[in-house]
Every structure is written in C-alpha cells, then in structure tokens.
Design an enzyme around this catalytic site. Structure first.
Site, PDB file in Angstrom:
ATOM      1  N   GLY A 182       9.714  -3.904 -20.261  1.00 37.70           N
ATOM      2  CA  GLY A 182      10.957  -3.185 -19.655  1.00 37.70           C
ATOM      3  C   GLY A 182      10.280  -1.271 -19.707  1.00 37.70           C
TER       4      GLY A 182
ATOM      5  N   ASN B  16       9.391   0.786 -18.311  1.00 36.80           N
ATOM      6  CA  ASN B  16       9.363   1.761 -17.202  1.00 36.80           C
ATOM      7  C   ASN B  16      10.483   0.623 -16.713  1.00 36.80           C
ATOM      8  OD1 ASN B  16       7.014   2.647 -16.319  1.00 36.80           O
ATOM      9  ND2 ASN B  16       5.614   0.948 -16.876  1.00 36.80           N
TER      10      ASN B  16
ATOM     11  N   ARG C 159       1.903 -23.092  -6.519  1.00 35.96           N
ATOM     12  CA  ARG C 159       3.263 -21.573  -5.768  1.00 35.96           C
ATOM     13  C   ARG C 159       4.058 -21.403  -4.711  1.00 35.96           C
ATOM     14  NH1 ARG C 159       1.233 -16.552  -8.659  1.00 35.96           N
ATOM     15  NH2 ARG C 159       1.310 -18.183 -10.370  1.00 35.96           N
TER      16      ARG C 159
ATOM     17  N   ASN D 147       3.670  -0.685  -7.150  1.00 36.93           N
ATOM     18  CA  ASN D 147       3.601  -0.724  -8.472  1.00 36.93           C
ATOM     19  C   ASN D 147       2.789   0.399  -9.319  1.00 36.93           C
ATOM     20  OD1 ASN D 147       2.017  -2.731 -10.868  1.00 36.93           O
ATOM     21  ND2 ASN D 147       0.479  -1.761 -10.084  1.00 36.93           N
TER      22      ASN D 147
ATOM     23  N   HIS E  84       0.520   1.046 -12.614  1.00 40.36           N
ATOM     24  CA  HIS E  84      -1.023   0.329 -13.208  1.00 40.36           C
ATOM     25  C   HIS E  84      -0.995   1.927 -14.269  1.00 40.36           C
ATOM     26  CE1 HIS E  84      -4.924  -2.028 -13.299  1.00 40.36           C
ATOM     27  NE2 HIS E  84      -5.189  -0.505 -13.359  1.00 40.36           N
TER      28      HIS E  84
ATOM     29  N   GLU F 281      -2.317  -6.044  -0.009  1.00 41.70           N
ATOM     30  CA  GLU F 281      -3.024  -7.805   0.220  1.00 41.70           C
ATOM     31  C   GLU F 281      -3.852  -7.922  -0.604  1.00 41.70           C
ATOM     32  OE1 GLU F 281      -1.322  -7.386   3.382  1.00 41.70           O
ATOM     33  OE2 GLU F 281      -2.593  -6.608   3.243  1.00 41.70           O
ATOM     34  N   GLY F 282      -5.110  -6.672  -1.798  1.00 43.84           N
ATOM     35  CA  GLY F 282      -5.540  -6.374  -2.586  1.00 43.84           C
ATOM     36  C   GLY F 282      -5.021  -6.616  -4.268  1.00 43.84           C
TER      37      GLY F 282
ATOM     38  N   ASP G  67      -4.812  -4.037  -6.546  1.00 47.87           N
ATOM     39  CA  ASP G  67      -4.409  -2.230  -6.834  1.00 47.87           C
ATOM     40  C   ASP G  67      -5.484  -1.551  -5.845  1.00 47.87           C
ATOM     41  OD1 ASP G  67      -3.165  -3.160  -9.774  1.00 47.87           O
ATOM     42  OD2 ASP G  67      -5.460  -3.416 -10.181  1.00 47.87           O
TER      43      ASP G  67
END
Length: 209
Positions: A12, A14, A66, A108, A110, A148-149, A151
């Site tokens: 954690g 970030n 899932r 996000n 990365h 949906e991809g 990154d």
C-alpha cells in the site's frame, strides 16, 4: 467532494502517497471512502486502519467461481457510492461489468512508460526485471484510465525515471515509486477532483485550472 475507493493487494505504498497528499493539501476536495483488498494480510489494510478509513477484504478465493466474486465485488463497491476507483497495486482483473458501469472512473498506476513493459504478465518486479533485461536507459510510471484491455486505457500522466548501471529490480522498483508513482497518482486524483480531465476520442485532455 470527490469520493474515492482505493483497491490494493500488498504493502500500500501508493495508498500511503494518497493519504499523505490528502493530509498535506496536495489533493483537495477529496475523501478516501474505503480501501478494498483481495488479500487479508495486505499491509495496506493496516495503513487504512491507522488513517481511520473503512476497509474490507474480498478475495476470489472465497467464492466458488470468478462470476460470483465479480458480482459481490461490484455490489460491495457500489454500496460506497464513490466517484472514482483507484487501483493502487491491485492484482485482480477488474470485472467487465465494473469497467462498463464505472467508465472513465477507474484509474490505475503502472510502473513503466506504457506501451512499454505492460500488459499480461507485467506486474510488480516483473516489470523492472523486463526493463533491466532489455537494457533500456529510461523507464518510469503511467497513470491511465482502465478499459477492457490490460494497461490499454487512455493515458493520463507519465513520468520518466533514469535506469542506472548497477540497478537491481528491487532498487529500480523503489526509484520508480519514489520519483514517479508517488507523485503521479496524487496529481491525477487532484486533476480529476477539479474536473480538469476529459476523455475525447480515446485520449485524455487536461484543461487549465
């Protein structure tokens, strides 16, 4: 007031950068409403507790499949009625239903300069191992919207970090965090909190404050 959920899987750091930025006024008009982890042993949950922020753990391992996890994850998230979801080292694939419902409201961080060293298999130390194995001289970090991809969403901010000759993956990871990630993520949240980011034709446009 921008209400955010922060999703984490590990230490954690970030999340701590966001907490510190809110406390110091680097991020304004923003409240971290909840911290969500898929790992009950994540130190990030302790960081949330110390900051007096509600937290919860919801793990795919606790469900039959899932699909069940995805439904419950989205249901619980929705109960907090947040404006933005921040993935801060969250090692779980985001359900398509959630991406659709929170379009351009999930970001996000990365640890590379996307489109380099990103996509399936590139996470955590694996990113920095890839950088060193390839011999590149400059790496960095990227904050992007989630689509949906993997990154592949619109890029919000990037920052370069120099690769040094004697770097190990661990040393490089720490430098990328300190010089890029911990600066970029609070900056992106602050921009979003003040409606300075728009997505047009699949690209991010940042307006003057």
């Amino acid at each position: 007031m921008l209400k955010i959920a922060v999703c984490v899987s590990g230490g954690g750091t970030n999340l701590q950068a966001l907490l510190d930025a809110v406390d110091s006024g680097v991020i304004t008009d923003t409240k971290i409403s909840v911290v969500i982890s898929n790992n009950k042993n994540a130190y990030a949950l302790e960081r949330a507790a110390k900051a007096g922020i509600e937290s919860l753990c919801i793990s795919p391992k606790d469900f039959h499949n899932r699909e069940e996890f995805n439904r419950e994850f989205l249901r619980k998230l929705n109960t907090y009625q947040v404006d933005l979801v921040v993935l801060a080292g969250f090692l779980v694939v985001i359900p398509p239903e959630m991406i659709s419902q929170y379009k351009n409201r999930i970001i996000n961080i990365h640890p590379s300069l996307i489109p380099s060293f990103c996509g399936k298999g590139y996470y955590g130390l694996k990113v920095h191992e890839g950088v060193l194995n390839r011999g590149v001289k400059i790496t960095g970090a990227t904050v992007h919207f989630v689509d949906e991809g993997t990154d592949t969403g619109p890029i919000i901010l990037q920052k370069e970090v120099l690769v040094k000759e004697n770097d190990t993956p661990e040393i490089l990871q720490r430098r990328v965090m300190e010089e890029a990630e911990w600066n970029l993520l609070p900056k992106a949240v602050e921009l979003i909190a003040h409606n300075r980011i728009q997505v047009k034709d699949g690209k991010v446009v940042i307006t003057e404050g």
